[in-house]
Design a protein around this motif. Structure first.
Motif, PDB file in Angstrom:
ATOM      1  N   GLN A 132       0.834  -1.203   0.000  1.00  0.00           N
ATOM      2  CA  GLN A 132       0.000   0.000   0.000  1.00  0.00           C
ATOM      3  C   GLN A 132       0.870   1.256   0.000  1.00  0.00           C
ATOM      4  O   GLN A 132       0.565   2.235  -0.690  1.00  0.00           O
ATOM      5  N   ASP A 133       1.975   1.226   0.770  1.00  0.00           N
ATOM      6  CA  ASP A 133       2.901   2.359   0.811  1.00  0.00           C
ATOM      7  C   ASP A 133       3.494   2.622  -0.574  1.00  0.00           C
ATOM      8  O   ASP A 133       3.566   3.766  -1.028  1.00  0.00           O
ATOM      9  N   ILE A 134       3.929   1.552  -1.244  1.00  0.00           N
ATOM     10  CA  ILE A 134       4.568   1.707  -2.555  1.00  0.00           C
ATOM     11  C   ILE A 134       3.553   2.174  -3.594  1.00  0.00           C
ATOM     12  O   ILE A 134       3.857   3.023  -4.440  1.00  0.00           O
ATOM     13  N   THR A 135       2.336   1.641  -3.508  1.00  0.00           N
ATOM     14  CA  THR A 135       1.283   2.083  -4.429  1.00  0.00           C
ATOM     15  C   THR A 135       0.979   3.563  -4.224  1.00  0.00           C
ATOM     16  O   THR A 135       0.859   4.326  -5.194  1.00  0.00           O
ATOM     17  N   ARG A 136       0.863   3.986  -2.959  1.00  0.00           N
ATOM     18  CA  ARG A 136       0.573   5.398  -2.664  1.00  0.00           C
ATOM     19  C   ARG A 136       1.690   6.306  -3.170  1.00  0.00           C
ATOM     20  O   ARG A 136       1.430   7.379  -3.723  1.00  0.00           O
ATOM     21  N   GLU A 137       2.925   5.893  -2.978  1.00  0.00           N
ATOM     22  CA  GLU A 137       4.045   6.729  -3.406  1.00  0.00           C
ATOM     23  C   GLU A 137       4.121   6.812  -4.931  1.00  0.00           C
ATOM     24  O   GLU A 137       4.422   7.869  -5.490  1.00  0.00           O
ATOM     25  N   THR A 138       3.811   5.717  -5.614  1.00  0.00           N
ATOM     26  CA  THR A 138       3.780   5.754  -7.079  1.00  0.00           C
ATOM     27  C   THR A 138       2.658   6.665  -7.569  1.00  0.00           C
ATOM     28  O   THR A 138       2.837   7.435  -8.521  1.00  0.00           O
ATOM     29  N   GLN A 139       1.507   6.602  -6.907  1.00  0.00           N
ATOM     30  CA  GLN A 139       0.409   7.505  -7.259  1.00  0.00           C
ATOM     31  C   GLN A 139       0.808   8.956  -7.017  1.00  0.00           C
ATOM     32  O   GLN A 139       0.460   9.849  -7.810  1.00  0.00           O
ATOM     33  N   ARG A 140       1.570   9.203  -5.948  1.00  0.00           N
ATOM     34  CA  ARG A 140       2.041  10.572  -5.685  1.00  0.00           C
ATOM     35  C   ARG A 140       2.905  11.081  -6.832  1.00  0.00           C
ATOM     36  O   ARG A 140       2.778  12.235  -7.275  1.00  0.00           O
ATOM     37  N   VAL A 141       3.790  10.218  -7.339  1.00  0.00           N
ATOM     38  CA  VAL A 141       4.647  10.608  -8.465  1.00  0.00           C
ATOM     39  C   VAL A 141       3.786  10.984  -9.674  1.00  0.00           C
ATOM     40  O   VAL A 141       4.001  12.024 -10.314  1.00  0.00           O
ATOM     41  N   LYS A 147      -5.043   8.115 -15.414  1.00  0.00           N
ATOM     42  CA  LYS A 147      -4.051   7.866 -14.358  1.00  0.00           C
ATOM     43  C   LYS A 147      -4.165   6.467 -13.769  1.00  0.00           C
ATOM     44  O   LYS A 147      -3.146   5.833 -13.451  1.00  0.00           O
ATOM     45  N   SER A 148      -5.375   5.963 -13.603  1.00  0.00           N
ATOM     46  CA  SER A 148      -5.515   4.611 -13.048  1.00  0.00           C
ATOM     47  C   SER A 148      -4.989   3.572 -14.036  1.00  0.00           C
ATOM     48  O   SER A 148      -4.345   2.592 -13.633  1.00  0.00           O
ATOM     49  N   ALA A 149      -5.216   3.786 -15.326  1.00  0.00           N
ATOM     50  CA  ALA A 149      -4.675   2.867 -16.329  1.00  0.00           C
ATOM     51  C   ALA A 149      -3.154   2.937 -16.346  1.00  0.00           C
ATOM     52  O   ALA A 149      -2.463   1.913 -16.427  1.00  0.00           O
ATOM     53  N   LEU A 150      -2.617   4.155 -16.273  1.00  0.00           N
ATOM     54  CA  LEU A 150      -1.164   4.321 -16.267  1.00  0.00           C
ATOM     55  C   LEU A 150      -0.547   3.691 -15.024  1.00  0.00           C
ATOM     56  O   LEU A 150       0.495   3.030 -15.101  1.00  0.00           O
ATOM     57  N   LEU A 151      -1.192   3.872 -13.874  1.00  0.00           N
ATOM     58  CA  LEU A 151      -0.708   3.231 -12.649  1.00  0.00           C
ATOM     59  C   LEU A 151      -0.662   1.720 -12.808  1.00  0.00           C
ATOM     60  O   LEU A 151       0.295   1.062 -12.381  1.00  0.00           O
ATOM     61  N   SER A 152      -1.673   1.150 -13.453  1.00  0.00           N
ATOM     62  CA  SER A 152      -1.708  -0.305 -13.623  1.00  0.00           C
ATOM     63  C   SER A 152      -0.530  -0.794 -14.456  1.00  0.00           C
ATOM     64  O   SER A 152      -0.016  -1.888 -14.234  1.00  0.00           O
ATOM     65  N   SER A 153      -0.078   0.012 -15.411  1.00  0.00           N
ATOM     66  CA  SER A 153       1.038  -0.398 -16.260  1.00  0.00           C
ATOM     67  C   SER A 153       2.328  -0.564 -15.472  1.00  0.00           C
ATOM     68  O   SER A 153       3.229  -1.274 -15.906  1.00  0.00           O
ATOM     69  N   GLY A 154       2.402   0.081 -14.290  1.00  0.00           N
ATOM     70  CA  GLY A 154       3.594  -0.040 -13.465  1.00  0.00           C
ATOM     71  C   GLY A 154       3.358  -0.714 -12.128  1.00  0.00           C
ATOM     72  O   GLY A 154       4.191  -0.606 -11.226  1.00  0.00           O
ATOM     73  N   SER A 155       2.234  -1.417 -11.983  1.00  0.00           N
ATOM     74  CA  SER A 155       1.886  -2.043 -10.694  1.00  0.00           C
ATOM     75  C   SER A 155       2.546  -3.409 -10.571  1.00  0.00           C
ATOM     76  O   SER A 155       2.006  -4.431 -10.998  1.00  0.00           O
ATOM     77  N   ILE A 156       3.712  -3.421  -9.976  1.00  0.00           N
ATOM     78  CA  ILE A 156       4.551  -4.617  -9.884  1.00  0.00           C
ATOM     79  C   ILE A 156       3.881  -5.658  -8.987  1.00  0.00           C
ATOM     80  O   ILE A 156       3.475  -5.350  -7.860  1.00  0.00           O
ATOM     81  N   PRO A 157       3.737  -6.899  -9.461  1.00  0.00           N
ATOM     82  CA  PRO A 157       3.133  -7.938  -8.614  1.00  0.00           C
ATOM     83  C   PRO A 157       3.880  -8.087  -7.283  1.00  0.00           C
ATOM     84  O   PRO A 157       5.081  -7.850  -7.214  1.00  0.00           O
ATOM     85  N   ILE A 158       3.163  -8.472  -6.252  1.00  0.00           N
ATOM     86  CA  ILE A 158       3.679  -8.656  -4.894  1.00  0.00           C
ATOM     87  C   ILE A 158       4.033  -7.311  -4.257  1.00  0.00           C
ATOM     88  O   ILE A 158       3.614  -6.998  -3.148  1.00  0.00           O
ATOM     89  N   MET A 201       3.239  -4.228  -5.200  1.00  0.00           N
ATOM     90  CA  MET A 201       2.206  -3.193  -5.243  1.00  0.00           C
ATOM     91  C   MET A 201       0.829  -3.825  -5.357  1.00  0.00           C
ATOM     92  O   MET A 201       0.694  -5.004  -5.712  1.00  0.00           O
ATOM     93  N   GLU A 202      -0.179  -3.019  -5.083  1.00  0.00           N
ATOM     94  CA  GLU A 202      -1.556  -3.476  -5.239  1.00  0.00           C
ATOM     95  C   GLU A 202      -1.918  -3.521  -6.725  1.00  0.00           C
ATOM     96  O   GLU A 202      -1.476  -2.674  -7.507  1.00  0.00           O
ATOM     97  N   GLY A 203      -2.722  -4.494  -7.110  1.00  0.00           N
ATOM     98  CA  GLY A 203      -3.289  -4.478  -8.444  1.00  0.00           C
ATOM     99  C   GLY A 203      -4.284  -3.334  -8.561  1.00  0.00           C
ATOM    100  O   GLY A 203      -4.776  -2.819  -7.557  1.00  0.00           O
ATOM    101  N   VAL A 204      -4.571  -2.933  -9.798  1.00  0.00           N
ATOM    102  CA  VAL A 204      -5.497  -1.820 -10.026  1.00  0.00           C
ATOM    103  C   VAL A 204      -6.803  -2.381 -10.564  1.00  0.00           C
ATOM    104  O   VAL A 204      -6.831  -3.025 -11.615  1.00  0.00           O
ATOM    105  N   SER A 205      -7.884  -2.143  -9.827  1.00  0.00           N
ATOM    106  CA  SER A 205      -9.185  -2.685 -10.234  1.00  0.00           C
ATOM    107  C   SER A 205     -10.232  -1.585 -10.362  1.00  0.00           C
ATOM    108  O   SER A 205     -11.425  -1.858 -10.368  1.00  0.00           O
TER     109      SER A 205
END
Length: 353
Positions: free
Chosen positions: A103-112, A207-218, A220-224
């Motif tokens: 969740q931390d890594i997902t939030r920080e990626t979204q911040r970027v 942005k949600s689609a772009l986030l999914s393109s970089g959502s590393i398994p394990i 980061m969270e998947g994007v749904s």
């Protein structure tokens, strides 16, 4: 001497480059690979490329996965060079506790993403005068839809095992997701090595689609939560790590590919397999990469990568200084790329991909 860059070209592209140099008007596709922090070595080339493309009018199709997709989202902004700078700064500024959660890594990626892409800019990005952005993600099947680390690990292990037998069988685990403007379909929209669906990009799902393109398994969270795209989506680099795709079927135009390596690795599971891309897919591709000499002269004699977060765990300031040093050095790559193109020396230095 152009000692810091390597120019490599596929079977069709190398003849074109040797005959006429690199005429950017012949470039129809601009590609960017997955690789997290590795992109920090390429932004010198990216800046020069954006300045050279400034007066273009013909469509240029952008395709990327993960950080490659993030770069494409900088390129199609009103001021791409400023956007590249923001992406660099915000990516370097990531900060984590000693044991960050997904969740931390997902939030920080979204911040970027939020820091370098203004929501008000997105409509203009989708209707850029000549850039046609698209990027790849992966819709997960079976175990890989779960957020349970155990199920994900099992699913990834099964996928890796199947990949040993045949890369094509990864379609049992993933479905390619191509996000693009449905009114301006790219030339690679008919790729069919894996099951694929195309999804329309809008200002509300960009942005949600772009986030999914970089959502590393394990990690980061998947994007749904992608509007208009049901399912759980994860990192586009799983299937398309370095984009072994039919960029330009039956055409004689070029694909320009600023890349951190001199080789192309098709998928995420192929990193240890030395699996090569399709020579047919690479025929029109021109890769611009840092030379071995350049990399040897970087701090730690390597390109930045995601492992640096572990190497500098608890020492973010030291990591930031290291990465900023790489940024200062990568200007050499941009300068040499500019010289190679403008002087025509690219005709002499290009090598087979």
């Amino acid at each position: 001497m152009l000692d810091n860059i390597s120019i490599l070209a596929g079977s069709k592209a190398i003849d074109i480059i040797r005959d006429e140099g690199l005429d950017l008007s012949r470039v129809k596709v601009l590609a960017g690979a997955s690789g997290s922090a590795k992109f920090l070595v390429l932004t010198g080339i990216d800046r020069v490329l954006m300045s050279l493309l400034g007066k273009r009018t013909a469509p240029l199709y952008l395709i990327g996965t993960s950080i490659g997709a993030f770069r494409m989202a900088a390129f199609c902004q009103k001021d791409p060079i400023a956007a590249i700078g923001k992406l660099e700064r915000e990516y370097i500024a990531q900060h984590y506790d000693l044991k960050p959660s997904k969740q931390d890594i997902t939030r920080e990626t979204q911040r970027v993403l939020d820091a370098y892409i203004d929501d008000k800019e997105i409509e203009g990005m989708l209707n850029h005068p000549f850039m046609r952005i698209s990027f790849l993600s992966n819709k997960c099947k079976g175990l890989l839809k779960s957020e349970s680390p155990g199920f994900q690990m099992l699913g990834l292990g099964l996928a890796a095992g199947v990949n040993l037998l045949s890369r094509n069988k990864l379609g049992f685990f993933f479905e390619r997701a191509l996000f693009c403007n449905p009114d301006k379909m790219p030339p690679f929209a008919s790729m069919n090595q894996f099951p694929m669906n195309s999804y329309g990009l809008t200002s509300s799902n960009f942005k949600s689609a772009l986030l999914s393109s970089g959502s590393i398994p394990i990690a980061m969270e998947g994007v749904s939560s992608i509007k208009g795209a049901k399912g759980v989506f994860r990192d586009g680099g799983i299937l398309d790590y370095h984009l072994d795709i039919p960029f330009l079927p039956n055409e004689d135009d070029l694909v320009l590919y600023p890349h951190f390596y001199e080789k192309i690795t098709p998928g995420w599971f192929d990193k240890a397999l030395n699996r090569r891309p399709s020579s047919r897919h690479m025929a029109n591709v021109v890769v611009v990469a840092p030379s071995n000499r350049f990399v040897e002269n970087l701090p730690f004699a390597k390109i930045p990568d995601r492992k640096d977060f572990n190497m500098f765990k608890g020492k973010d300031e030291e990591r930031m200084i290291y990465w900023e040093t790489v940024l200062k050095k990568n200007k050499q790559l941009g300068d040499e790329f500019f010289e190679a193109v403008q002087s025509g020396k690219i005709r002499q230095i290009v090598k087979p991909l």
